[in-house]
Design a protein around this motif. Sequence first.
Motif, PDB file in Angstrom:
ATOM      1  N   LYS A  90      27.117 -14.181  46.749  1.00 27.37           N
ATOM      2  CA  LYS A  90      27.663 -13.169  45.843  1.00 27.37           C
ATOM      3  C   LYS A  90      29.003 -12.646  46.340  1.00 27.37           C
ATOM      4  N   ILE A  91      29.307 -12.960  47.577  1.00 27.49           N
ATOM      5  CA  ILE A  91      30.610 -12.624  48.159  1.00 27.49           C
ATOM      6  C   ILE A  91      31.154 -13.855  48.863  1.00 27.49           C
ATOM      7  N   ASP A  92      32.420 -14.131  48.591  1.00 28.24           N
ATOM      8  CA  ASP A  92      33.146 -15.197  49.293  1.00 28.24           C
ATOM      9  C   ASP A  92      34.189 -14.519  50.168  1.00 28.24           C
ATOM     10  N   LEU A  93      34.086 -14.727  51.455  1.00 26.57           N
ATOM     11  CA  LEU A  93      34.984 -14.032  52.392  1.00 26.57           C
ATOM     12  C   LEU A  93      36.444 -14.367  52.174  1.00 26.57           C
ATOM     13  N   ASP A  94      36.714 -15.510  51.568  1.00 23.67           N
ATOM     14  CA  ASP A  94      38.100 -15.914  51.364  1.00 23.67           C
ATOM     15  C   ASP A  94      38.575 -15.689  49.935  1.00 23.67           C
ATOM     16  N   ALA A  95      37.745 -15.074  49.143  1.00 22.29           N
ATOM     17  CA  ALA A  95      38.143 -14.738  47.772  1.00 22.29           C
ATOM     18  C   ALA A  95      38.978 -13.462  47.784  1.00 22.29           C
ATOM     19  N   PRO A  96      39.814 -13.275  46.777  1.00 22.53           N
ATOM     20  CA  PRO A  96      40.607 -12.038  46.704  1.00 22.53           C
ATOM     21  C   PRO A  96      39.697 -10.813  46.634  1.00 22.53           C
ATOM     22  N   PHE A  97      40.101  -9.774  47.301  1.00 21.13           N
ATOM     23  CA  PHE A  97      39.301  -8.561  47.344  1.00 21.13           C
ATOM     24  C   PHE A  97      39.107  -7.977  45.942  1.00 21.13           C
ATOM     25  N   SER A  98      40.078  -8.205  45.061  1.00 22.16           N
ATOM     26  CA  SER A  98      39.983  -7.658  43.708  1.00 22.16           C
ATOM     27  C   SER A  98      38.842  -8.265  42.909  1.00 22.16           C
ATOM     28  N   ASN A  99      38.308  -9.411  43.363  1.00 20.24           N
ATOM     29  CA  ASN A  99      37.137  -9.978  42.693  1.00 20.24           C
ATOM     30  C   ASN A  99      35.959  -9.014  42.759  1.00 20.24           C
ATOM     31  N   TRP A 107      36.516  -5.561  43.769  1.00 16.84           N
ATOM     32  CA  TRP A 107      36.982  -4.195  43.518  1.00 16.84           C
ATOM     33  C   TRP A 107      38.101  -4.303  42.463  1.00 16.84           C
ATOM     34  N   PRO A 108      37.665  -4.358  41.201  1.00 14.52           N
ATOM     35  CA  PRO A 108      38.623  -4.609  40.112  1.00 14.52           C
ATOM     36  C   PRO A 108      39.773  -3.620  40.051  1.00 14.52           C
ATOM     37  N   ALA A 109      39.591  -2.439  40.632  1.00 16.82           N
ATOM     38  CA  ALA A 109      40.685  -1.465  40.605  1.00 16.82           C
ATOM     39  C   ALA A 109      41.921  -1.987  41.319  1.00 16.82           C
ATOM     40  N   PHE A 110      41.759  -2.998  42.158  1.00 14.46           N
ATOM     41  CA  PHE A 110      42.897  -3.568  42.875  1.00 14.46           C
ATOM     42  C   PHE A 110      43.548  -4.724  42.104  1.00 14.46           C
ATOM     43  N   ASN A 111      43.048  -5.026  40.918  1.00 11.77           N
ATOM     44  CA  ASN A 111      43.638  -6.105  40.119  1.00 11.77           C
ATOM     45  C   ASN A 111      45.117  -5.814  39.873  1.00 11.77           C
ATOM     46  N   GLY A 112      45.922  -6.858  40.026  1.00  8.81           N
ATOM     47  CA  GLY A 112      47.336  -6.712  39.762  1.00  8.81           C
ATOM     48  C   GLY A 112      48.128  -6.129  40.906  1.00  8.81           C
ATOM     49  N   THR A 113      47.463  -5.862  42.050  1.00  4.32           N
ATOM     50  CA  THR A 113      48.171  -5.316  43.213  1.00  4.32           C
ATOM     51  C   THR A 113      48.256  -6.377  44.300  1.00  4.32           C
ATOM     52  N   GLU A 114      49.248  -6.248  45.165  1.00  5.74           N
ATOM     53  CA  GLU A 114      49.361  -7.165  46.295  1.00  5.74           C
ATOM     54  C   GLU A 114      48.127  -7.056  47.195  1.00  5.74           C
ATOM     55  N   ARG A 115      47.636  -5.830  47.322  1.00  8.15           N
ATOM     56  CA  ARG A 115      46.455  -5.610  48.158  1.00  8.15           C
ATOM     57  C   ARG A 115      45.248  -6.362  47.604  1.00  8.15           C
ATOM     58  N   GLY A 116      45.128  -6.383  46.291  1.00 11.58           N
ATOM     59  CA  GLY A 116      43.986  -7.037  45.673  1.00 11.58           C
ATOM     60  C   GLY A 116      43.966  -8.527  45.869  1.00 11.58           C
ATOM     61  N   LYS A 117      45.119  -9.129  46.156  1.00 12.51           N
ATOM     62  CA  LYS A 117      45.177 -10.581  46.361  1.00 12.51           C
ATOM     63  C   LYS A 117      44.719 -10.991  47.765  1.00 12.51           C
ATOM     64  N   LEU A 118      44.674 -10.025  48.674  1.00 11.78           N
ATOM     65  CA  LEU A 118      44.278 -10.355  50.051  1.00 11.78           C
ATOM     66  C   LEU A 118      42.795 -10.698  50.089  1.00 11.78           C
ATOM     67  N   PRO A 119      42.400 -11.633  50.959  1.00 16.94           N
ATOM     68  CA  PRO A 119      40.982 -12.013  51.021  1.00 16.94           C
ATOM     69  C   PRO A 119      40.124 -10.915  51.643  1.00 16.94           C
ATOM     70  N   VAL A 120      38.839 -10.973  51.331  1.00 16.29           N
ATOM     71  CA  VAL A 120      37.873 -10.037  51.906  1.00 16.29           C
ATOM     72  C   VAL A 120      37.952 -10.065  53.423  1.00 16.29           C
ATOM     73  N   ARG A 121      38.187 -11.235  53.957  1.00 18.13           N
ATOM     74  CA  ARG A 121      38.251 -11.418  55.416  1.00 18.13           C
ATOM     75  C   ARG A 121      39.303 -10.499  56.040  1.00 18.13           C
ATOM     76  N   ASP A 122      40.414 -10.296  55.366  1.00 14.11           N
ATOM     77  CA  ASP A 122      41.470  -9.438  55.908  1.00 14.11           C
ATOM     78  C   ASP A 122      41.038  -7.970  55.938  1.00 14.11           C
ATOM     79  N   PHE A 123      40.264  -7.568  54.949  1.00 17.04           N
ATOM     80  CA  PHE A 123      39.797  -6.179  54.922  1.00 17.04           C
ATOM     81  C   PHE A 123      38.789  -5.920  56.042  1.00 17.04           C
TER      82      PHE A 123
END
Length: 990
Positions: free
Chosen positions: A672-681, A683-699
């Motif tokens: 249900k979570i892919d560590l390398d998927a964008p965080f916005s997948n 947390w939709p509130a981050f859609n369209g932001t540079e932060r949202g494109k970063l992978p879960v792994r970075d967070f």
Amino acid sequence: MKISSQFKIVSVLLFFFVSVYCLFAEVPPAQPGPQFLMLTNDQWVNEKIGQMTLEEKIAQLMMVTVYPRQSESAKNSMISVIEKFRPGGILVMQGTPVKTARWINEFQEKSTVPLFVAIDGEWGISMRMDSTIKYPYAQALGAIKDSTFIYQMGRDFAQQMKMMGIQMNFAPVADVSTNPQNPVINFRSFGEDKVNVSQKAWWVAEGMQDGGVIPVAKHFPGHGDSETDSHHELPLINHSKERIDLVESFPFRFLTESGIAGIMSAHLNVPALDNSGTPSSLSTKIIDGYLRKEIGFKGLVITDAINMKGVRTDRGNAELEALKAGNDMVEFVPDIGKAIASVKQALSSGEITLEEIENKCRRVLAAKRWVGLHIYEPANTKNLTARLNSPYFEVTNRKLIKSALTVLVNQNVLPVEDLVNLKIASVTLGSQKLAAFENMLDKYADVDHFFLSKNATAREMADLRKRLDNYNLVIAGVQGINLYPSGKYGTSEMQRNALADFIRDNNVITVFFGNAYALKHFENVHHAKGLIVAYQNNQLTQELAAQLVFGAFDASGKLPVTVDKRFPCGVGLSVTGNKTFAYSIPEEVGMDSKMLASRIDSLAILGIENSAYPGCQVLIAKDGNVVFHKCYGFHTYKQEQKVLPGNLYDWASLTKVTGPLPALMKLVDEKKIDLDAPFSNYWPAFNGTERGKLPVRDFLTHQARLPAWIPFWRMGLDEEGKLSREVFSDHPSAGFSVRVSEHLYLNNNFKQAILDTIKNAKSLPVKKYVYSDLGFHLYPDIIANLTNVPYEEFIKQNIHGPLGAYSTTYKPYLHFPLDNIIPTETDDFFRNEKLRGFVHDEGAAMLGGVSGNAGLFGTANDLAKIFQMYLQKGYFGGKRFISEKTMNEFIRRQFPDSNNRRALGFDKPLVNNHRNKLKDAYPAVDASKNSFGHTGYTGTMAWADPDNGTLFIFLSNRVHPTRDNLQLFNLNIRTAMHQSIYDCLAHFPR
């Protein structure tokens, strides 16, 4: 037809030879005899016997009894006896270790020939000495299949006895328990199987002999089937010679062939061996004829206590008759002067020869020479009691008890698991106080405790039965069972009926703390869902039995006696441990307890003395064994309330790795979570932001360019810098239901402002490691959205509940008394109150006390369970929480080529930490690169090292009364404590 007849003949012959082989296969090959016999012509022996008078030679065959618990006048009287009659030995009875050793030293000083000092030590010197380790009774040992532990017990006996100046032990008991009503042997026997008894007796004896102590096996020719006590009358053994050969004397044959040094002759009437009615100890036919000539025993033969009523003679000369019969020494001589005179008179009349006396004397002296009495040194009494209670001896005792515990019934209930779905009660039958059993159960699960005395009323019984309707598992501990059979082993009708009713009405695990024979008086105990026989009732047995209930170790014991048709000899179910915690001592896992305690104590006290914290707790585990858990100091500097193991602490940032992180790992397992998927997948509130494109792994590794923190509470201040009434209220209402602290509530809509602030926070200019709380504020909602289960409920049902970490909770003020919760800071800028039961972290407080970055409270024990699950690669207590693959991924350093040391959520050692000095290291210098953990702002730390299986837990409230106190860091206490673990492992004696 002819072929068939021949086949039958061959079959009969084959059966005969197989039967004979099976009968004697367990008997080892013949040995030349005890080793001491090679010294009968030793120079020291010849010298001593050449210096003796006739009276002194006779006296060498006598053993008198001393009671070190008595007064100095009693000691002086015995010194007079020793100086006047020169006895061959003394038997020490009740006393304290130091006083007894001092008496022995004085007695030896007064003796021209060193005394043989003996003791009745069937379960160790504790049988006669107080303040010493009590090893299991023989019945419990009979349940053990591993010879190693029993042999080591014999070695322990020898080492402890030699510390005290004792060289002979009237043990082991080699009687075969074929009569459950035996009033004197019973639990003192290894059981009813003659081979089992023989092996156990030899393993104990061999351990003692290898340790330089003479074992004296008893009670020849076999006291196991008597109905009376030879202390009071002469028991009858009314069996045929064939039966005695096959059963009663079988262990003594085995021991003879094995090379045992000593055998004790019993006071028994055995018509099949001597139909004159002469007590066996005084019978020439039985001692000289049966034991010496037929069985072939060449070692020392010593009588049972010659003052017992079962061995009276018409002429009052039992000592003489014993020597004539073939005994070498007479024990417990009440009047040594009279006994010597009786033997001298017999020499004059020709009843006994001088050659016989000298041969016996020579054997006694040879045995003394063999145990080292020719170079006798007084016992060292310095720290004697502490040395006798060495943890190395306790390790043996623990292994014995664990190996003895016997599971007789298991209807898929042992070990107890699935804790989240159980409501557990313990009921102690036969005691009315909280003890070791109940306290240990509490370490595994949330258990409510009830007690029912032996003499409880019918109303008390009815009330308890009604209360137990609220539980789906009852653990019944049966206590108050006597050792001997009279009065149904001391059990009461109420006690027996109560257990029967509980078993009839509830799911019951019964733990039976007493003589296994007593089970026959409990009519439906076999219908319990689980039944464990513990054989005896003491603190260590209670603790280990409770651990077995929850699967801390394997069960392998086999019942050594037949209780009745339900429980025949030899039964016992194997139960495999489930990798839950065991609770032990450092020596059992290769650590030195003295060194460890010294290091940790000094550092903990250093912190208290320098006001780094008012109190703390330290828990250390290795290989799944909690071996150190100690509390220091007080809740506050007022020193009004001591820190206790059950106190709850604000874990602060340890919440990150104990709340959201295991849930996230579970969701990774479930894809249900892919560590390398964008965080916005997620947390939709981050859609369209540079932060949202970063992978879960970075967070999870703190390199998502988030600021370290944001003081959200300041967003609720008005223009004057005071708490805005639009944001905060001092009482709850429909619009202000988010509780921040005891007297402060937050506007329900403010959470969205916090989330929007995180979304809009300016990104750091460079992608690099910056520790940040902000991402962890979001995980509870992410977890709830992905599971469709509220976050708190999800982690309780899937993580903390199944682990038995029942103290682990957000908002502990709702679930626990405040005086059980360690206070943190006295907040004088935001909440303006002393924080107790409310989260210290302001950000988590603004989220109602529930956040991914902070907010969890709990005990040291429950924090350790979570981290032990991590150490065991996602497995604990019979349950797979996280896959090994996912666990390995989360605990590895993610970016080894950068300066980011972090794993996924977990902290890791500083880069090149092993090159640092202790003051600059984090964590310990010797912590492996594979180790992982976390710390908390309130003064907490948890660190696990998979390379050596160690776990370190430190809890404190260093922020009390103010966070400005940095002494915990300045003194480097946590790192130094952590390093102490590695130092103790390195210095453990191999």
